[in-house]
Structures are given as C-alpha cells and as structure tokens.
Design a protein around this motif. Structure first.
Motif, PDB file in Angstrom:
ATOM      1  N   HIS A 250      13.375  26.615  75.734  1.00 41.63           N
ATOM      2  CA  HIS A 250      12.024  27.120  76.002  1.00 41.63           C
ATOM      3  C   HIS A 250      11.486  28.008  74.894  1.00 41.63           C
ATOM      4  O   HIS A 250      10.342  28.454  74.962  1.00 41.63           O
ATOM      5  CB  HIS A 250      11.991  27.863  77.345  1.00 41.63           C
ATOM      6  N   VAL A 251      12.316  28.269  73.886  1.00 37.95           N
ATOM      7  CA  VAL A 251      11.881  28.999  72.695  1.00 37.95           C
ATOM      8  C   VAL A 251      12.142  28.083  71.508  1.00 37.95           C
ATOM      9  O   VAL A 251      13.285  27.705  71.258  1.00 37.95           O
ATOM     10  CB  VAL A 251      12.645  30.329  72.517  1.00 37.95           C
ATOM     11  N   LEU A 252      11.097  27.711  70.793  1.00 40.05           N
ATOM     12  CA  LEU A 252      11.240  26.821  69.637  1.00 40.05           C
ATOM     13  C   LEU A 252      11.731  27.650  68.452  1.00 40.05           C
ATOM     14  O   LEU A 252      11.036  28.565  68.005  1.00 40.05           O
ATOM     15  CB  LEU A 252       9.904  26.146  69.307  1.00 40.05           C
ATOM     16  N   SER A 253      12.912  27.341  67.954  1.00 42.59           N
ATOM     17  CA  SER A 253      13.519  28.089  66.849  1.00 42.59           C
ATOM     18  C   SER A 253      12.985  27.609  65.500  1.00 42.59           C
ATOM     19  O   SER A 253      12.370  26.540  65.393  1.00 42.59           O
ATOM     20  CB  SER A 253      15.036  27.902  66.874  1.00 42.59           C
ATOM     21  N   LYS A 254      13.266  28.398  64.476  1.00 39.57           N
ATOM     22  CA  LYS A 254      12.891  27.997  63.117  1.00 39.57           C
ATOM     23  C   LYS A 254      13.620  26.715  62.723  1.00 39.57           C
ATOM     24  O   LYS A 254      13.040  25.847  62.080  1.00 39.57           O
ATOM     25  CB  LYS A 254      13.197  29.118  62.127  1.00 39.57           C
ATOM     26  N   ASP A 255      14.894  26.579  63.128  1.00 39.35           N
ATOM     27  CA  ASP A 255      15.633  25.349  62.802  1.00 39.35           C
ATOM     28  C   ASP A 255      14.960  24.125  63.412  1.00 39.35           C
ATOM     29  O   ASP A 255      14.836  23.083  62.768  1.00 39.35           O
ATOM     30  CB  ASP A 255      17.080  25.432  63.298  1.00 39.35           C
ATOM     31  N   GLU A 256      14.512  24.247  64.658  1.00 41.37           N
ATOM     32  CA  GLU A 256      13.822  23.110  65.274  1.00 41.37           C
ATOM     33  C   GLU A 256      12.462  22.895  64.621  1.00 41.37           C
ATOM     34  O   GLU A 256      12.037  21.754  64.430  1.00 41.37           O
ATOM     35  CB  GLU A 256      13.681  23.297  66.782  1.00 41.37           C
ATOM     36  N   ALA A 257      11.786  23.979  64.251  1.00 40.31           N
ATOM     37  CA  ALA A 257      10.495  23.853  63.564  1.00 40.31           C
ATOM     38  C   ALA A 257      10.651  23.053  62.275  1.00 40.31           C
ATOM     39  O   ALA A 257       9.828  22.204  61.950  1.00 40.31           O
ATOM     40  CB  ALA A 257       9.912  25.233  63.278  1.00 40.31           C
ATOM     41  N   LYS A 258      11.750  23.310  61.542  1.00 39.36           N
ATOM     42  CA  LYS A 258      12.006  22.567  60.302  1.00 39.36           C
ATOM     43  C   LYS A 258      12.225  21.082  60.583  1.00 39.36           C
ATOM     44  O   LYS A 258      11.819  20.239  59.784  1.00 39.36           O
ATOM     45  CB  LYS A 258      13.239  23.143  59.585  1.00 39.36           C
ATOM     46  N   PHE A 259      12.883  20.766  61.704  1.00 35.85           N
ATOM     47  CA  PHE A 259      13.097  19.369  62.076  1.00 35.85           C
ATOM     48  C   PHE A 259      11.776  18.694  62.465  1.00 35.85           C
ATOM     49  O   PHE A 259      11.526  17.545  62.131  1.00 35.85           O
ATOM     50  CB  PHE A 259      14.093  19.267  63.239  1.00 35.85           C
ATOM     51  N   VAL A 260      10.922  19.428  63.151  1.00 32.72           N
ATOM     52  CA  VAL A 260       9.656  18.876  63.656  1.00 32.72           C
ATOM     53  C   VAL A 260       8.651  18.660  62.526  1.00 32.72           C
ATOM     54  O   VAL A 260       7.981  17.628  62.465  1.00 32.72           O
ATOM     55  CB  VAL A 260       9.057  19.812  64.728  1.00 32.72           C
ATOM     56  N   PHE A 261       8.538  19.606  61.616  1.00 32.28           N
ATOM     57  CA  PHE A 261       7.503  19.578  60.581  1.00 32.28           C
ATOM     58  C   PHE A 261       7.704  18.427  59.599  1.00 32.28           C
ATOM     59  O   PHE A 261       8.816  18.080  59.236  1.00 32.28           O
ATOM     60  CB  PHE A 261       7.485  20.898  59.800  1.00 32.28           C
ATOM     61  N   GLU A 262       6.575  17.854  59.161  1.00 33.52           N
ATOM     62  CA  GLU A 262       6.554  16.846  58.091  1.00 33.52           C
ATOM     63  C   GLU A 262       5.462  17.230  57.106  1.00 33.52           C
ATOM     64  O   GLU A 262       4.386  17.680  57.521  1.00 33.52           O
ATOM     65  CB  GLU A 262       6.221  15.462  58.648  1.00 33.52           C
ATOM     66  N   ASN A 263       5.725  17.041  55.813  1.00 31.57           N
ATOM     67  CA  ASN A 263       4.692  17.303  54.814  1.00 31.57           C
ATOM     68  C   ASN A 263       3.451  16.484  55.131  1.00 31.57           C
ATOM     69  O   ASN A 263       3.546  15.315  55.500  1.00 31.57           O
ATOM     70  CB  ASN A 263       5.192  16.967  53.411  1.00 31.57           C
ATOM     71  N   GLY A 264       2.297  17.106  55.000  1.00 28.49           N
ATOM     72  CA  GLY A 264       1.039  16.436  55.286  1.00 28.49           C
ATOM     73  C   GLY A 264       0.519  16.718  56.687  1.00 28.49           C
ATOM     74  O   GLY A 264      -0.611  16.379  57.012  1.00 28.49           O
ATOM     75  N   CYS A 265       1.336  17.350  57.515  1.00 22.35           N
ATOM     76  CA  CYS A 265       0.924  17.660  58.884  1.00 22.35           C
ATOM     77  C   CYS A 265      -0.079  18.811  58.879  1.00 22.35           C
ATOM     78  O   CYS A 265       0.186  19.870  58.326  1.00 22.35           O
ATOM     79  CB  CYS A 265       2.138  18.040  59.731  1.00 22.35           C
ATOM     80  N   GLU A 266      -1.231  18.584  59.486  1.00 26.01           N
ATOM     81  CA  GLU A 266      -2.257  19.614  59.603  1.00 26.01           C
ATOM     82  C   GLU A 266      -2.170  20.346  60.940  1.00 26.01           C
ATOM     83  O   GLU A 266      -2.626  21.477  61.062  1.00 26.01           O
ATOM     84  CB  GLU A 266      -3.647  18.985  59.506  1.00 26.01           C
ATOM     85  N   GLN A 267      -1.589  19.669  61.923  1.00 25.91           N
ATOM     86  CA  GLN A 267      -1.639  20.194  63.284  1.00 25.91           C
ATOM     87  C   GLN A 267      -0.387  19.784  64.059  1.00 25.91           C
ATOM     88  O   GLN A 267       0.027  18.638  64.002  1.00 25.91           O
ATOM     89  CB  GLN A 267      -2.882  19.616  63.955  1.00 25.91           C
ATOM     90  N   LEU A 268       0.195  20.755  64.765  1.00 26.30           N
ATOM     91  CA  LEU A 268       1.255  20.475  65.724  1.00 26.30           C
ATOM     92  C   LEU A 268       0.673  20.744  67.099  1.00 26.30           C
ATOM     93  O   LEU A 268       0.219  21.852  67.380  1.00 26.30           O
ATOM     94  CB  LEU A 268       2.473  21.377  65.503  1.00 26.30           C
ATOM     95  N   ILE A 269       0.667  19.731  67.925  1.00 26.27           N
ATOM     96  CA  ILE A 269       0.238  19.888  69.307  1.00 26.27           C
ATOM     97  C   ILE A 269       1.507  19.980  70.135  1.00 26.27           C
ATOM     98  O   ILE A 269       2.277  19.027  70.215  1.00 26.27           O
ATOM     99  CB  ILE A 269      -0.672  18.737  69.750  1.00 26.27           C
ATOM    100  N   LEU A 270       1.742  21.165  70.698  1.00 29.52           N
ATOM    101  CA  LEU A 270       2.979  21.435  71.408  1.00 29.52           C
ATOM    102  C   LEU A 270       2.681  21.505  72.899  1.00 29.52           C
ATOM    103  O   LEU A 270       2.009  22.422  73.366  1.00 29.52           O
ATOM    104  CB  LEU A 270       3.579  22.763  70.919  1.00 29.52           C
ATOM    105  N   GLY A 271       3.162  20.499  73.610  1.00 31.68           N
ATOM    106  CA  GLY A 271       3.066  20.485  75.065  1.00 31.68           C
ATOM    107  C   GLY A 271       4.172  21.367  75.603  1.00 31.68           C
ATOM    108  O   GLY A 271       5.355  21.039  75.499  1.00 31.68           O
ATOM    109  N   SER A 272       3.798  22.496  76.179  1.00 30.44           N
ATOM    110  CA  SER A 272       4.752  23.547  76.537  1.00 30.44           C
ATOM    111  C   SER A 272       5.395  23.365  77.909  1.00 30.44           C
ATOM    112  O   SER A 272       5.983  24.296  78.442  1.00 30.44           O
ATOM    113  CB  SER A 272       4.060  24.902  76.464  1.00 30.44           C
TER     114      SER A 272
END
Length: 118
Positions: free
Chosen positions: A46-68
């Motif tokens: 329930h807490v998104l860590s920096k490690d998971e953020a690195k896995f989620v992110f892709e170069n060129g991404c302008e927006q992350l829509i996070l369904g909580s």
C-alpha cells in the motif's frame, strides 16, 4: 487500449480480466505489478517504494495514473514521489474506479498502475 471495468480483486482490459494488480506500459503491454519491491521496504504493497517506482517508470512517460485501490489505500512514499518529480512524470493518484476513467480519457504518454483490492 481500453480499460473496461474493475471490481474488487479484478480489472478487465480490452476484454481480458486480470485477478491481480497490473501495470499498463507505454506500449500498451499489460504486466503484473511487482508488489514485493514495495513490501520489502514497507511490509505492505500500500506504499509505493522508490524501488517499485524505478520498475514502473519508463523514459518518455509524461503521466503515471495510479489506481490506489477500490477504497484508495495505496499511496506513494516520499522517495517515490521525488523520483517521479525528478523525471518530469506527473502522478495522478485516484481510487481505481476513478483512475480507469482518467486513464481511458488521457491522451498523454502514460503508464497505468492499478491496485485492484482495498
């Protein structure tokens, strides 16, 4: 790519139902969320860590829509939030039913991360 619906424990994308949290990549590929990346830091997904953020992110991404989640229980750690800000990726954090509507309407270069339970 269209997210059809969500119920507690499921999300249906282009007619296919998934019974786990998912990430929708920039390409439209749907992959299983790697919750263990956050669980090892916080003991919960329930807490998104920096490690998971690195896995989620892709170069060129302008927006992350996070369904909580159906009840909105997921949030970003301060480190994950800073990680996305540094990369110029705007994060929209909304309960999953609302987030799927936002995802379907958005024309940005986006990634979706959807928590399907609480």
């Amino acid at each position: 790519m269209e997210i059809d619906r969500t119920t507690f424990g499921t999300i249906t994308i282009d007619g296919k139902t998934y019974e786990h949290d998912v990430i929708i990549r920039l390409s439209g590929e749907v992959v299983k969320r790697k919750k263990k990346l956050s669980k090892k830091s916080y003991g919960t997904s329930h807490v998104l860590s920096k490690d998971e953020a690195k896995f989620v992110f892709e170069n060129g991404c302008e927006q992350l829509i996070l369904g909580s989640g159906q009840l909105g229980n997921v949030h970003l750690s301060p480190e994950a939030e800073a990680y996305f800000v540094k990369r110029g990726c705007k994060v929209l954090l909304q309960p999953t039913p609302e987030a799927i509507r936002t995802f379907n309407r958005s024309h940005a270069k986006k990634i979706g991360l959807f928590h399907v339970t609480c």
